[in-house]
Design a protein around this motif. Sequence first.
Motif, PDB file in Angstrom:
ATOM      1  N   GLU A  19       1.982   1.841  -3.520  1.00 15.41           N
ATOM      2  CA  GLU A  19       0.893   2.402  -4.323  1.00 15.41           C
ATOM      3  C   GLU A  19       0.723   3.892  -4.043  1.00 15.41           C
ATOM      4  N   LYS A  20       0.881   4.282  -2.785  1.00 18.81           N
ATOM      5  CA  LYS A  20       0.739   5.691  -2.417  1.00 18.81           C
ATOM      6  C   LYS A  20       1.864   6.512  -3.052  1.00 18.81           C
ATOM      7  N   ARG A  56       1.503   9.497  -6.245  1.00 21.97           N
ATOM      8  CA  ARG A  56       1.842  10.918  -6.070  1.00 21.97           C
ATOM      9  C   ARG A  56       2.738  11.459  -7.167  1.00 21.97           C
ATOM     10  N   PRO A  76       0.822  -1.220   0.000  1.00 24.78           N
ATOM     11  CA  PRO A  76       0.000   0.000   0.000  1.00 24.78           C
ATOM     12  C   PRO A  76       0.857   1.273   0.000  1.00 24.78           C
ATOM     13  N   LEU A  77       1.986   1.229   0.684  1.00 24.36           N
ATOM     14  CA  LEU A  77       2.889   2.372   0.675  1.00 24.36           C
ATOM     15  C   LEU A  77       3.450   2.598  -0.733  1.00 24.36           C
TER      16      LEU A  77
END
Length: 128
Positions: free
Chosen positions: A122-123, A127, A119-120
């Motif tokens: 993907e974040k 951005r 998930p990190l």
Amino acid sequence: MLKRINEALPGLVVSILLYGVIVELIGVWFVKDRIAYSIGVWFGIAIAVGMAINLATVIFDSVTMGDTAHATRRIVTKSILRYVVVVILFVLFGYFQWGNLIAAFLGLLGLKIGAYLQPLWEKVKGRR
């Protein structure tokens, strides 16, 4: 190809490989037999990537099935089979002493670490 199976799978594989590079670069300085350590880490990483792909395909196949009971049995059967294969591979790895068994386990943990880092990833990717 991996994205067709599961949207999150490419990020998971990248996270596992990134974890492998970090474990390799940090750990190789603290062991005496660097070659055995490296073989062990990448053996574990390869198993982790294989398990991630297998898990994603089993989930995809089970979700696309119409029969819920059959899908549940398939997931359980494939999960047990996946762990039996991992145990067999680790027993063979340790028996033939192809590399460092503890390093192989650290590499295998890449599946768990990658699942937490995905998930990190993907974040960060979103951005840009």
